[in-house]
Motif scaffolding. Structure first.
Motif, PDB file in Angstrom:
ATOM      1  N   PRO A  64      45.693  50.422  37.455  1.00  0.00           N
ATOM      2  CA  PRO A  64      46.415  51.427  38.243  1.00  0.00           C
ATOM      3  C   PRO A  64      47.513  50.793  39.094  1.00  0.00           C
ATOM      4  CG  PRO A  64      44.352  50.893  39.300  1.00  0.00           C
ATOM      5  CD  PRO A  64      44.387  50.098  38.027  1.00  0.00           C
ATOM      6  N   SER A  65      48.570  50.350  38.474  1.00  0.00           N
ATOM      7  CA  SER A  65      49.608  49.576  39.173  1.00  0.00           C
ATOM      8  C   SER A  65      50.302  50.387  40.265  1.00  0.00           C
ATOM      9  CB  SER A  65      50.645  49.066  38.168  1.00  0.00           C
ATOM     10  OG  SER A  65      51.161  50.141  37.399  1.00  0.00           O
ATOM     11  N   SER A  66      50.569  51.645  40.019  1.00  0.00           N
ATOM     12  CA  SER A  66      51.315  52.431  41.008  1.00  0.00           C
ATOM     13  C   SER A  66      50.471  52.784  42.226  1.00  0.00           C
ATOM     14  CB  SER A  66      51.855  53.717  40.355  1.00  0.00           C
ATOM     15  OG  SER A  66      50.781  54.498  39.837  1.00  0.00           O
ATOM     16  N   GLN A  67      49.153  52.845  42.074  1.00  0.00           N
ATOM     17  CA  GLN A  67      48.264  53.181  43.196  1.00  0.00           C
ATOM     18  C   GLN A  67      47.662  51.951  43.857  1.00  0.00           C
ATOM     19  OE1 GLN A  67      47.821  54.416  40.097  1.00  0.00           O
ATOM     20  NE2 GLN A  67      48.362  56.589  40.247  1.00  0.00           N
ATOM     21  N   MET A  68      48.033  50.779  43.388  1.00  0.00           N
ATOM     22  CA  MET A  68      47.351  49.550  43.815  1.00  0.00           C
ATOM     23  C   MET A  68      47.579  49.244  45.288  1.00  0.00           C
ATOM     24  SD  MET A  68      45.282  47.280  42.534  1.00  0.00           S
ATOM     25  CE  MET A  68      45.559  47.206  40.752  1.00  0.00           C
ATOM     26  N   ASN A  69      46.480  49.076  46.007  1.00  0.00           N
ATOM     27  CA  ASN A  69      46.471  48.523  47.355  1.00  0.00           C
ATOM     28  C   ASN A  69      45.196  47.693  47.480  1.00  0.00           C
ATOM     29  OD1 ASN A  69      44.319  50.320  47.870  1.00  0.00           O
ATOM     30  ND2 ASN A  69      45.745  51.918  48.572  1.00  0.00           N
ATOM     31  N   LEU A  70      44.857  47.203  48.664  1.00  0.00           N
ATOM     32  CA  LEU A  70      43.703  46.324  48.797  1.00  0.00           C
ATOM     33  C   LEU A  70      42.418  47.020  48.381  1.00  0.00           C
ATOM     34  CD1 LEU A  70      42.369  43.704  49.656  1.00  0.00           C
ATOM     35  CD2 LEU A  70      42.331  44.557  52.018  1.00  0.00           C
ATOM     36  N   GLN A  71      42.232  48.262  48.817  1.00  0.00           N
ATOM     37  CA  GLN A  71      41.002  48.970  48.492  1.00  0.00           C
ATOM     38  C   GLN A  71      40.894  49.257  47.000  1.00  0.00           C
ATOM     39  OE1 GLN A  71      41.383  52.262  51.357  1.00  0.00           O
ATOM     40  NE2 GLN A  71      39.559  51.469  52.384  1.00  0.00           N
ATOM     41  N   VAL A  72      41.982  49.725  46.417  1.00  0.00           N
ATOM     42  CA  VAL A  72      41.968  49.993  44.980  1.00  0.00           C
ATOM     43  C   VAL A  72      41.749  48.705  44.198  1.00  0.00           C
ATOM     44  CG1 VAL A  72      43.353  50.802  43.012  1.00  0.00           C
ATOM     45  CG2 VAL A  72      43.403  52.056  45.180  1.00  0.00           C
ATOM     46  N   PHE A  73      42.387  47.623  44.652  1.00  0.00           N
ATOM     47  CA  PHE A  73      42.227  46.346  43.954  1.00  0.00           C
ATOM     48  C   PHE A  73      40.772  45.893  43.977  1.00  0.00           C
ATOM     49  CE2 PHE A  73      41.885  41.702  44.126  1.00  0.00           C
ATOM     50  CZ  PHE A  73      42.474  41.376  42.908  1.00  0.00           C
ATOM     51  N   LEU A  74      40.096  46.011  45.139  1.00  0.00           N
ATOM     52  CA  LEU A  74      38.708  45.589  45.235  1.00  0.00           C
ATOM     53  C   LEU A  74      37.828  46.362  44.259  1.00  0.00           C
ATOM     54  CD1 LEU A  74      38.240  45.181  49.092  1.00  0.00           C
ATOM     55  CD2 LEU A  74      38.134  43.368  47.371  1.00  0.00           C
ATOM     56  N   GLU A  75      37.968  47.671  44.239  1.00  0.00           N
ATOM     57  CA  GLU A  75      37.144  48.483  43.335  1.00  0.00           C
ATOM     58  C   GLU A  75      37.496  48.218  41.874  1.00  0.00           C
ATOM     59  OE1 GLU A  75      34.463  51.418  41.854  1.00  0.00           O
ATOM     60  OE2 GLU A  75      34.558  50.042  43.563  1.00  0.00           O
ATOM     61  N   TRP A  76      38.786  48.082  41.589  1.00  0.00           N
ATOM     62  CA  TRP A  76      39.222  47.819  40.215  1.00  0.00           C
ATOM     63  C   TRP A  76      38.742  46.445  39.745  1.00  0.00           C
ATOM     64  CZ3 TRP A  76      42.788  43.966  38.681  1.00  0.00           C
ATOM     65  CH2 TRP A  76      43.141  44.009  37.332  1.00  0.00           C
ATOM     66  N   PHE A  77      38.896  45.429  40.596  1.00  0.00           N
ATOM     67  CA  PHE A  77      38.477  44.078  40.210  1.00  0.00           C
ATOM     68  C   PHE A  77      36.959  44.004  40.081  1.00  0.00           C
ATOM     69  CE2 PHE A  77      37.644  39.517  40.831  1.00  0.00           C
ATOM     70  CZ  PHE A  77      38.508  38.993  39.866  1.00  0.00           C
ATOM     71  N   HIS A  78      36.248  44.743  40.901  1.00  0.00           N
ATOM     72  CA  HIS A  78      34.792  44.819  40.798  1.00  0.00           C
ATOM     73  C   HIS A  78      34.394  45.324  39.404  1.00  0.00           C
ATOM     74  CE1 HIS A  78      30.667  45.262  42.097  1.00  0.00           C
ATOM     75  NE2 HIS A  78      30.664  46.537  41.776  1.00  0.00           N
ATOM     76  N   ARG A  79      35.067  46.340  38.946  1.00  0.00           N
ATOM     77  CA  ARG A  79      34.776  46.878  37.615  1.00  0.00           C
ATOM     78  C   ARG A  79      35.193  45.897  36.519  1.00  0.00           C
ATOM     79  NH1 ARG A  79      36.576  53.290  37.954  1.00  0.00           N
ATOM     80  NH2 ARG A  79      35.502  53.768  39.916  1.00  0.00           N
ATOM     81  N   LEU A  80      36.307  45.203  36.739  1.00  0.00           N
ATOM     82  CA  LEU A  80      36.778  44.235  35.740  1.00  0.00           C
ATOM     83  C   LEU A  80      35.770  43.106  35.572  1.00  0.00           C
ATOM     84  CD1 LEU A  80      39.153  43.324  33.906  1.00  0.00           C
ATOM     85  CD2 LEU A  80      40.036  42.050  35.875  1.00  0.00           C
ATOM     86  N   ASP A  81      35.282  42.568  36.687  1.00  0.00           N
ATOM     87  CA  ASP A  81      34.281  41.498  36.632  1.00  0.00           C
ATOM     88  C   ASP A  81      33.004  42.007  35.970  1.00  0.00           C
ATOM     89  OD1 ASP A  81      33.028  39.091  36.977  1.00  0.00           O
ATOM     90  OD2 ASP A  81      32.682  39.314  39.126  1.00  0.00           O
ATOM     91  N   ALA A  82      32.610  43.247  36.290  1.00  0.00           N
ATOM     92  CA  ALA A  82      31.410  43.824  35.680  1.00  0.00           C
ATOM     93  C   ALA A  82      31.569  43.952  34.169  1.00  0.00           C
ATOM     94  CB  ALA A  82      31.115  45.191  36.308  1.00  0.00           C
ATOM     95  N   ALA A  83      32.757  44.349  33.730  1.00  0.00           N
ATOM     96  CA  ALA A  83      33.004  44.473  32.291  1.00  0.00           C
ATOM     97  C   ALA A  83      32.929  43.115  31.602  1.00  0.00           C
ATOM     98  CB  ALA A  83      34.365  45.117  32.047  1.00  0.00           C
ATOM     99  N   ALA A  84      33.487  42.081  32.250  1.00  0.00           N
ATOM    100  CA  ALA A  84      33.430  40.733  31.678  1.00  0.00           C
ATOM    101  C   ALA A  84      31.986  40.252  31.563  1.00  0.00           C
ATOM    102  CB  ALA A  84      34.244  39.773  32.549  1.00  0.00           C
ATOM    103  N   ILE A  85      31.180  40.537  32.577  1.00  0.00           N
ATOM    104  CA  ILE A  85      29.768  40.165  32.525  1.00  0.00           C
ATOM    105  C   ILE A  85      29.062  40.939  31.418  1.00  0.00           C
ATOM    106  CG2 ILE A  85      27.586  40.303  33.797  1.00  0.00           C
ATOM    107  CD1 ILE A  85      29.192  39.711  36.339  1.00  0.00           C
ATOM    108  N   GLY A  86      29.437  42.195  31.240  1.00  0.00           N
ATOM    109  CA  GLY A  86      28.846  42.990  30.173  1.00  0.00           C
ATOM    110  C   GLY A  86      29.095  42.385  28.797  1.00  0.00           C
ATOM    111  N   PHE A  87      30.332  41.971  28.553  1.00  0.00           N
ATOM    112  CA  PHE A  87      30.645  41.326  27.273  1.00  0.00           C
ATOM    113  C   PHE A  87      29.900  39.991  27.147  1.00  0.00           C
ATOM    114  CE2 PHE A  87      34.567  44.021  27.468  1.00  0.00           C
ATOM    115  CZ  PHE A  87      34.329  44.725  26.285  1.00  0.00           C
ATOM    116  N   GLY A  88      29.774  39.279  28.260  1.00  0.00           N
ATOM    117  CA  GLY A  88      29.029  38.024  28.235  1.00  0.00           C
ATOM    118  C   GLY A  88      27.557  38.249  27.914  1.00  0.00           C
ATOM    119  N   ALA A  89      26.989  39.331  28.450  1.00  0.00           N
ATOM    120  CA  ALA A  89      25.587  39.640  28.167  1.00  0.00           C
ATOM    121  C   ALA A  89      25.399  40.018  26.695  1.00  0.00           C
ATOM    122  CB  ALA A  89      25.115  40.778  29.065  1.00  0.00           C
TER     123      ALA A  89
END
Length: 308
Positions: A64-89
């Motif tokens: 979400p580049s146009s809506q990106m701020n610190l709060q959005v980044f934290l939630e978005w990156f949290h999901r990104l890391d979770a997805a990477a862990i999912g593929f790793g699992a």
């Protein structure tokens, strides 16, 4: 918790074995999970849990580049890391079943259980958004993440090249008790955070029972961890790896108590302290789990008789 903390600098002929590759993958997933929990804590204390109003996308986009701020980044990156862990699992489960004939029989099933936890965690992650951060779902989300983290460390510690000295005595059961108590205390801490009990108690004298339960709950795991450290110091010929883990657990306990007191005194006003408090708690739990697994392996060790 990284493999370097647990692994001695000893190369064996098994280094090219599938077991070694899986062990490295497991410890990397463990580090990623620890980071994920820290980011999740930051997301909560920064009120960013609903920064992305939809799920699994964020504002209907992968980035979400146009809506990106610190709060959005934290939630978005949290999901990104979770997805990477999912593929790793998924990779962990596939590798374990593919090489099952040359691996311990329990490993494919343990990897499948870890994958199940990741899927369940993903479902809980979606429910936290769709149910507007309902406290019981948020607490279950943390509890499942910790359970997945522990599962990874159990697998990793069980796969380490390790020959015990057979001198651990009751240490495995004391450390297991400490690990269970820390896990329960972590869940209680998650409940305090998800219900904002500290703010509620200081501001309106509500939910003080929840907050005080977490404060009083510090005592049993603290005593259990101190017992582990003291027993480790007093045990002769204890394996150096267990001694290092016991010392690490003691150091993390002191740091965790300091962070907890500072967080309480500052009324959760310093967000990095709150994040560090949860991250150190997870690292302490992981240290105890690894210690318990290795101590149980040590207990099962047979000391060769040099006279034979």
């Amino acid at each position: 918790m990284t493999e370097s903390v647990l692994h001695q600098d000893v190369r064996t002929p098994e280094d090219s074995h599938p077991r070694d590759k899986i062990r490295r993958l497991v410890f990397r997933l463990g580090v990623a999970t620890l980071v994920l929990m820290a980011i999740g804590s930051a997301t909560r204390v920064m009120n960013a849990g609903l920064a992305c109003p939809d799920w699994p996308l964020c504002y209907g986009q992968l980035v979400p580049s146009s809506q990106m701020n610190l709060q959005v980044f934290l939630e978005w990156f949290h999901r990104l890391d979770a997805a990477a862990i999912g593929f790793g699992a998924i990779a962990l489960a596939v590798l374990s079943w593919w090489h099952r004939l040359s691996l311990p029989k329990w490993l494919p099933w343990a990897s499948t259980f870890a994958l199940f936890l990741v899927v369940f965690q993903g479902v809980l992650g979606g429910l936290t958004v769709t149910h507007l951060l309902r406290f019981d779902i948020v607490t279950a989300h943390l509890g499942t993440a910790l359970l997945f983290f522990m599962t990874l460390l159990i697998i990793g510690a069980a796969l380490l090249p390790y020959q015990g000295t057979g001198t651990v005595g009751k240490l495995p059961w004391v450390s297991l008790t400490a690990a269970i108590l820390v896990y329960l205390q972590s869940l209680l801490g998650g409940l305090v955070g998800s219900r904002w009990a500290l703010h509620q108690c200081f501001g309106a004298q509500e939910l003080c029972t929840v907050m005080n339960s977490h404060i009083a709950g510090v005592v049993p795991p603290t005593l259990a961890i101190v017992a582990v450290v003291l027993l480790a110091w007093r045990t002769p010929a204890l394996h150096p790896m267990l001694r290092r883990l016991a010392n690490l657990g003691g150091g993390l306990l002191v740091l965790q108590v300091i962070l907890g007191v500072a967080t309480f005194r500052l009324h959760l006003q310093v967000e990095p302290l709150t994040v560090a408090h949860q991250a150190v708690g997870a690292a302490l739990l992981g240290t105890l789990v690894a210690f318990t697994v290795l101590a149980l392996r040590d207990r099962a060790s047979v000391i060769p008789n040099p006279s034979v």
